[in-house]
Motif scaffolding. Structure first.
Motif, PDB file in Angstrom:
ATOM      1  N   ASN A 159       0.724  -0.813   0.174  1.00 50.46           N
ATOM      2  CA  ASN A 159       0.100  -0.250  -0.012  1.00 50.46           C
ATOM      3  C   ASN A 159       0.597   1.185   0.465  1.00 50.46           C
ATOM      4  N   ASP A 160       0.604   2.302  -0.867  1.00 44.46           N
ATOM      5  CA  ASP A 160       1.503   3.268  -1.316  1.00 44.46           C
ATOM      6  C   ASP A 160       1.119   3.854  -0.439  1.00 44.46           C
ATOM      7  N   HIS A 161       0.485   4.233   0.890  1.00 46.59           N
ATOM      8  CA  HIS A 161      -0.146   5.337   1.964  1.00 46.59           C
ATOM      9  C   HIS A 161       0.662   4.705   2.441  1.00 46.59           C
ATOM     10  N   ILE A 162       1.743   3.862   3.070  1.00 43.29           N
ATOM     11  CA  ILE A 162       2.452   3.132   4.111  1.00 43.29           C
ATOM     12  C   ILE A 162       3.241   3.706   3.375  1.00 43.29           C
ATOM     13  N   ARG A 163       4.644   4.835   3.669  1.00 41.31           N
ATOM     14  CA  ARG A 163       5.603   5.301   3.387  1.00 41.31           C
ATOM     15  C   ARG A 163       7.159   5.254   4.734  1.00 41.31           C
ATOM     16  N   ALA A 164       6.542   4.317   5.144  1.00 40.41           N
ATOM     17  CA  ALA A 164       7.918   4.849   6.260  1.00 40.41           C
ATOM     18  C   ALA A 164       8.798   4.720   6.036  1.00 40.41           C
ATOM     19  N   GLU A 165       9.581   4.119   4.624  1.00 40.54           N
ATOM     20  CA  GLU A 165      11.339   3.983   4.083  1.00 40.54           C
ATOM     21  C   GLU A 165      10.973   5.545   4.079  1.00 40.54           C
ATOM     22  N   GLN A 166      10.011   7.159   3.905  1.00 43.61           N
ATOM     23  CA  GLN A 166      10.858   7.884   3.843  1.00 43.61           C
ATOM     24  C   GLN A 166      11.786   8.928   5.084  1.00 43.61           C
ATOM     25  N   ASP A 217       3.304  13.647   4.729  1.00 44.08           N
ATOM     26  CA  ASP A 217       2.494  13.354   3.416  1.00 44.08           C
ATOM     27  C   ASP A 217       2.836  11.597   3.971  1.00 44.08           C
ATOM     28  N   GLY A 218       0.944  11.108   3.790  1.00 40.18           N
ATOM     29  CA  GLY A 218       0.976   9.214   4.110  1.00 40.18           C
ATOM     30  C   GLY A 218       0.654   8.939   5.453  1.00 40.18           C
ATOM     31  N   ILE A 219      -0.178   7.756   5.563  1.00 40.25           N
ATOM     32  CA  ILE A 219      -0.367   7.827   6.041  1.00 40.25           C
ATOM     33  C   ILE A 219       0.843   6.925   7.213  1.00 40.25           C
ATOM     34  N   ALA A 220       1.957   6.154   6.671  1.00 41.38           N
ATOM     35  CA  ALA A 220       3.190   6.186   7.692  1.00 41.38           C
ATOM     36  C   ALA A 220       4.264   6.925   6.749  1.00 41.38           C
ATOM     37  N   ARG A 221       4.418   7.416   7.614  1.00 40.65           N
ATOM     38  CA  ARG A 221       6.047   9.304   6.862  1.00 40.65           C
ATOM     39  C   ARG A 221       6.975   8.728   7.072  1.00 40.65           C
ATOM     40  N   GLY A 222       7.892   7.841   7.577  1.00 40.78           N
ATOM     41  CA  GLY A 222       8.561   8.058   8.516  1.00 40.78           C
ATOM     42  C   GLY A 222       9.493   8.729   8.800  1.00 40.78           C
ATOM     43  N   THR A 223      10.432   8.641   8.741  1.00 39.85           N
ATOM     44  CA  THR A 223      11.287   9.749   9.864  1.00 39.85           C
ATOM     45  C   THR A 223      10.949  11.660   9.885  1.00 39.85           C
ATOM     46  N   GLY A 224      11.300  12.170  11.150  1.00 35.98           N
ATOM     47  CA  GLY A 224      11.827  13.129  10.992  1.00 35.98           C
ATOM     48  C   GLY A 224      12.968  13.369  11.233  1.00 35.98           C
ATOM     49  N   MET A 225      13.711  14.688  11.826  1.00 37.59           N
ATOM     50  CA  MET A 225      14.723  15.724  12.297  1.00 37.59           C
ATOM     51  C   MET A 225      14.459  17.215  12.703  1.00 37.59           C
ATOM     52  N   VAL A 226      14.979  17.366  13.550  1.00 37.15           N
ATOM     53  CA  VAL A 226      15.687  18.608  14.184  1.00 37.15           C
ATOM     54  C   VAL A 226      16.073  19.363  14.078  1.00 37.15           C
ATOM     55  N   VAL A 227      16.117  21.037  14.016  1.00 37.90           N
ATOM     56  CA  VAL A 227      16.714  21.629  12.879  1.00 37.90           C
ATOM     57  C   VAL A 227      17.187  22.872  13.781  1.00 37.90           C
ATOM     58  N   ALA A 228      17.978  23.023  13.902  1.00 43.39           N
ATOM     59  CA  ALA A 228      17.982  24.012  14.447  1.00 43.39           C
ATOM     60  C   ALA A 228      18.298  26.025  13.558  1.00 43.39           C
ATOM     61  N   LEU A 229      17.420  26.833  13.956  1.00 36.74           N
ATOM     62  CA  LEU A 229      17.196  28.044  12.665  1.00 36.74           C
ATOM     63  C   LEU A 229      18.200  29.024  13.221  1.00 36.74           C
ATOM     64  N   ASN A 230      19.209  28.472  12.449  1.00 33.21           N
ATOM     65  CA  ASN A 230      20.233  29.214  12.146  1.00 33.21           C
ATOM     66  C   ASN A 230      20.572  30.074  10.678  1.00 33.21           C
ATOM     67  N   ASN A 231      19.762  31.080  10.700  1.00 31.96           N
ATOM     68  CA  ASN A 231      20.646  31.130   9.794  1.00 31.96           C
ATOM     69  C   ASN A 231      21.634  31.786   9.294  1.00 31.96           C
ATOM     70  N   PHE A 269      -3.690  10.183   9.819  1.00 30.02           N
ATOM     71  CA  PHE A 269      -4.846   9.210   9.151  1.00 30.02           C
ATOM     72  C   PHE A 269      -5.130   9.743   7.643  1.00 30.02           C
ATOM     73  N   ASP A 270      -4.208  10.790   7.407  1.00 29.78           N
ATOM     74  CA  ASP A 270      -4.076  11.277   5.956  1.00 29.78           C
ATOM     75  C   ASP A 270      -3.106  10.614   4.994  1.00 29.78           C
ATOM     76  N   ARG A 271      -4.194  10.331   4.181  1.00 31.83           N
ATOM     77  CA  ARG A 271      -3.094  10.087   2.973  1.00 31.83           C
ATOM     78  C   ARG A 271      -2.154  10.665   2.397  1.00 31.83           C
ATOM     79  N   SER A 272      -1.640   9.928   1.330  1.00 28.80           N
ATOM     80  CA  SER A 272      -0.045  10.302   0.788  1.00 28.80           C
ATOM     81  C   SER A 272      -0.956  11.512  -0.887  1.00 28.80           C
ATOM     82  N   ARG A 273      -0.067  12.289  -0.566  1.00 19.38           N
ATOM     83  CA  ARG A 273      -0.640  13.214  -2.254  1.00 19.38           C
ATOM     84  C   ARG A 273       0.359  11.850  -2.876  1.00 19.38           C
TER      85      ARG A 273
END
Length: 990
Positions: free
Chosen positions: A121-128, A158-172, A191-195
């Motif tokens: 199922n393409d809405h499971i995109r845990a590899e992102q 994007d997606g029902i399984a969306r993969g991992t996140g990251m933490v970023v400092a806002l240092n311009n 709970f939202d489908r992938s676009r």
């Protein structure tokens, strides 16, 4: 190459501020090696901890020391911050900062064969991984810094399984080797489908929940080494399962649903949502889930037009009034949450929303904790961010005053020790109205927005004007239209700290004359008057806020101010329709106690009982609707596949649907909420008691019999769909679906002992049917298909429990009786589509006469509240006795649902689900006076009358308050009607 570089940078950033061996050709301010100190400020090191006249010392992006009497080295660069406040920078835990927006696709196909090596199922995109979609956005970073943020957790939304996140400092001023604090900070779901795909499944919320469950079951199976093929999505689910698990849910009901999914798959989700959680705060607290809380409180509706006002329902009016109290209510209840800007149009709305929440009682410390320490702990970064302590990142904001005051400005946002000037704190405030006299002419200069705008009046004439500010120098250019041409006057002035009430400088007139001038600040009488008015309005506003108005169970129209409880009630002298061997009893008493029918007889008494004189009235068991689609959220059909036995209506029961109350007003006490008829094998049912004001779980029958919906006919084969592409397309194809799936179920059941057994929720449900543990309600019309379905069932060794609709049941009643199937039909529907052309109103009576257990159902939110009148039609069409006809909507559906040991008749020991009617219940004039479920009076005619009056008064009060808000200049939204979809079998949209 870009992905590899980001990964290298991110890993390095976890151990160092930056690669020291890299050449540095940046501005020296980007990475300062010298010590810097801000002195004389009021420093809030963490929520509740304030240091007056304190200093903060930083070096290499870290805090060296902070306190009142810290030692500042001689070589440190010192900035006097006297009069300012310093707070830890905020932390955003749910952003899409720097993410590439995926392309929208239309839905339609069932599988994407181009995604080999990934989950089916393409809405499971845990590899992102967020870092693969990341590109630092300095412009967006600046907007977040202005709102007070220093660090964000981001991922691809994007997606029902969306993969991992990251933490970023806002240092311009830095680079990604410094900014990326964690390149895999959590695993994200929604709970939202992938676009990025047009795969059709899932099409409903219950389908989404089922897919989330199954993907986790599959991940466990995959982790055990059972798969013969590679699946990067499942590998990612397993690889990231020890990270913090986030899910975006939305409203209070979805928060509980998300936690339910987590419980089933062994996860404690951090849940994004709950803006209306105050309405179910106890249930949400009981989940032990931490929330990421949006604060996008709704604007008042523009209800100045009384005709438009009626578009707005009472629940939406209440939400406007009560939503800002949500953060305070959750904090007081002990629900842990961090505040997010998710849902706001821009981060600069944050301050105003927080101010609104604080008017409703949220304290400054609670707000600051939700923006700093709580999110830092959630991100497992408390050792480096969230507070101002020695050794932590120098992430702080410098403000003009206390952080959550109305006119406080954010001067600077220091991120990783790098200074970002948002507003020069050394600039003098020049805003105000000044008067200058030049060459006998009187000019009025109205400067605002820190000299961003100016309005210049010459006597009573408005001049064209522009203003430019450069530190303490201000230049104003004015223009005036003469007879022949435009003429320009230029003003040049410098602000002085010694006398901020006066502007001095030179003016250059159009004729070339240069004059010195002095502009003196004028007392703003109008502003003072407006301030006085504002103060009075603020007092009235605060009084309005203190009273949140009605908070009811449920928190919509016709909800009760307290959660209704069971009563001891004695109904005297009623005509009692027992549905038992005793038949209809005249002048009989019924005692209700502890939620049960305690006694049935004459001349009963009970000390302390509420006594209802039922003389001339009729007491019956509550109506049971065998086939209903009320009280369902976000989709009655999971239409993506031809078999969806894995989904269940129990996941999406909507306890706030007004149709529950309307059904109670029609004498209904129990409903089977059925999946729609989009596929041959549909979803599992929910059998509920209509306990208005109770939670969905409290409404579902305890130890509920297990049911599932099957369907035959036009809807299943998509003959009336404009773009139906899914198998089956013919009635013979429908039969083949059942053959295929039950053959698979038999094979699945036999494979349970295999080492590589894969748990499949869909197959588990079908095996329950084969084993007689789950009953089937089958949507049906045409006799040929009814016969086919019975033959398939007999082939696989199970019995069809109920044929619903069954409008050609009169043709096959003898075969139904022989098979053991019951029929739940419409009283007199016919000819509304091709396969109903042979329907007749005598259908129910004929099936009943042939020994088929027969019931009438609604399938319709309107009809369900007058099923008593539908029952009467069995008397008219077929001559069924009144007593037997009444059983069509009471005892018979109770038997079909296998709950007749609890409901369906008036018998001692049964649940007190009863109705008192003012007339014979089959009479068109019959109206319930009382409707009880489990001995609780959920509908009372006199109470309903008072409800209507109180609703009118409440609407008027809220209308007045919204008009007041608009008159104060607050933002409003257009009046709009919020309606709930009235589902039918074939409804495919939400």
């Amino acid at each position: 190459m870009k992905k590899i570089l980001f990964s290298i940078l991110a890993m390095a950033a976890m151990t160092a501020q930056g690669q020291e061996y890299f050449p540095n050709n940046d501005d020296i301010s980007a990475v300062s090696k010298s010590m810097r100190a801000l002195t004389g400020a009021t420093i809030i090191t963490s929520p509740g901890k304030k240091l007056e006249n304190a200093s903060i010392l930083i070096k290499d992006g870290k805090i060296v020391d902070v306190g009142r009497n810290i030692k500042i080295p001689k070589n440190a660069v010192v900035e006097d911050a006297t009069g300012t406040f310093i707070y830890p920078s905020f932390i955003e835990t749910y952003a899409d900062f720097g993410m590439t927006v995926p392309k929208n696709e239309s839905r339609g196909q069932q599988y994407d064969e181009g995604r080999q090596g990934f989950y089916w199922n393409d809405h499971i995109r845990a590899e992102q991984d967020a870092i693969d979609f990341y590109e630092y956005d300095s412009k967006k970073a600046e907007s977040m810094m202005k709102a007070g943020y220093g660090v964000v957790q981001t991922h691809l939304h994007d997606g029902i399984a969306r993969g991992t996140g990251m933490v970023v400092a806002l240092n311009n001023n830095g680079d990604d080797s410094q900014r990326i604090l964690n390149n895999k900070s959590g695993q994200f779901f929604s709970f939202d489908r992938s676009r990025q795909t047009n795969q059709s499944y899932p099409t409903s919320l219950m389908g989404t929940m089922a897919l989330l469950r199954q993907s986790h079951f599959d991940a466990d199976w995959y982790a055990a080494g059972n798969s013969k093929t590679k699946d990067r999505s499942l590998e990612a689910l397993n690889a990231n399962k020890n990270l913090v698990q986030y899910i975006e849910a939305g409203n209070k009901k979805n928060v509980l649903r998300a936690d339910k999914v987590g419980d089933r798959v062994g996860k404690q989700f951090v849940i994004v949502g709950g803006e209306d959680a105050l309405e179910m705060v106890d249930a949400i607290k009981a989940t032990n889930a931490q929330l990421i809380l949006p604060i996008n409180f709704p604007d008042a509706y523009d209800v100045t037009d009384p005709y438009q006002e009626w578009y707005v329902n009472l629940a939406d009016m209440r939400e406007w009034k009560q939503a800002p109290a949500n953060p305070k209510k959750l904090a007081d209840a002990g629900v842990k949450y961090s505040i997010t800007t998710h849902g706001l149009k821009s981060p600069d709305e944050l301050h105003a929303k927080l101010m609104r929440a604080m008017q409703y009682g949220l304290t400054a410390d609670q707000a600051l904790a939700a923006l700093t320490t709580t999110p830092a702990a959630l991100l497992n970064l408390s050792s480096s961010i969230g507070t101002l302590e020695k050794g932590k990142h120098a992430n702080f904001i410098v403000t003009s005053g206390e952080l959550f005051e109305k006119d406080t400005d954010v001067y600077e946002n220091w991120v990783q020790g790098s200074k970002h000037v948002l507003k020069d704190r050394g600039l003098l405030n020049v805003d105000g109205t000044y008067e200058a006299i030049v060459n006998g002419d009187t000019y009025e200069l109205a400067i605002s927005g820190d000299a961003k705008t100016v309005k210049v009046m010459l006597d009573s004439t408005k001049l064209g004007s522009k203003i430019v500010r450069n530190d303490d120098w201000i230049t104003i250019t004015t223009s005036q239209k003469d007879a022949d041409d435009k003429t320009y006057t230029r003003w040049s002035m410098k602000l002085t700290e010694s006398n901020p009430q006066m502007l001095k400088g030179k003016v250059y007139l159009p004729n070339g004359i240069e004059r010195s001038f002095v502009a003196r600040k004028q007392a703003d009488k109008k502003a003072e008057d407006e301030k006085d008015d504002d103060d009075k309005e603020d007092e009235a506003d605060q009084e309005m806020i203190t009273d949140l108005g009605n908070m009811t169970y449920p928190n919509v129209a016709y909800g009760s101010k307290t959660k209704l409880k069971a009563e001891t009630i004695l109904f005297k002298n009623a005509t009692v329709w027992t549905n038992e061997d005793a038949g209809i009893l005249e002048n009989t008493d019924v005692l209700v106690k502890n939620g049960k029918i305690s006694k049935v007889g004459k001349n009963l008494s009970a000390g302390g009982a509420r006594v209802v004189d039922a003389s001339g009235m009729h007491l019956t068991s509550g109506i049971i609707d065998e086939h209903s689609h009320i009280a369902i959220d976000q989709g009655v059909n999971e239409a993506g596949h031809n078999s969806t036995a894995e989904v269940t209506i129990e996941d999406v029961v909507d306890h706030e649907d007004i149709n529950i109350y309307r059904d109670l007003a029609g004498g209904v006490t129990t409903s089977q909420l059925l999946h729609g008829s989009a596929n041959p094998i549909g979803g599992r049912s929910a059998i509920i008691k209509l306990k208005w004001g109770y939670s969905p779980q409290e409404m579902i029958y305890d130890n509920s019999p297990k049911f599932i919906k099957f369907a035959l006919g036009e809807n299943v084969k998509q003959s009336r769909y404009q773009n139906g592409i899914r198998f089956p397309q013919t009635r013979m194809g429908v039969e083949q679906v059942f053959e295929d799936y039950f053959t698979r179920a038999q094979e699945y059941d036999k494979s349970r002992g295999d080492n590589n057994f894969r748990y499949d929720e869909e197959m588990e449900t079908l095996v329950e049917i084969l084993n007689g543990e789950r009953y089937v309600t089958c949507h049906s019309y045409v006799q040929s298909e009814i016969n086919m379905m019975m033959k398939v069932a007999e082939k696989y060794g199970f019995t069809l429990n109920t044929f619903t609709h069954i409008l050609e049941g009169y043709k096959v009643a003898d075969k139904m009786r022989e098979h053991g199937a019951g029929g739940s039909t419409f009283s007199d529907w016919w000819a509304y589509k091709y396969e109903v052309n042979d329907a007749i109103p005598y259908n129910g009576a004929i099936m009943h006469s042939q020994g088929v257990l027969t019931a009438f159902n609604s399938d319709d939110a309107e009809m369900s509240r007058r099923l008593n009148q539908e029952a009467a039609k069995a008397v008219k069409y077929g001559g069924v006795s009144e007593e037997e006809a009444w059983k069509f909507v009471t005892l018979n559906p109770a038997k079909l649902l296998h709950i007749d040991d609890r409901v369906g008749s008036i018998k001692e020991g049964k649940d007190a689900d009863i109705v008192l009617w003012n007339h014979n219940p089959l009479d068109i004039k019959a109206i319930p006076e009382y409707t009880l479920v489990d001995g609780i009076v959920f509908f009372e005619k006199s109470r309903d009358v008072s409800f209507r009056e109180s609703i009118k008064k409440e609407r008027q009060q809220l209308t007045n308050e919204m008009i007041m808000a608009k008159n104060k200049g607050l933002k409003t939204q257009l009046a709009k009607q919020s309606t709930k979809t009235l589902y039918e079998c074939e409804t495919l949209h939400w």
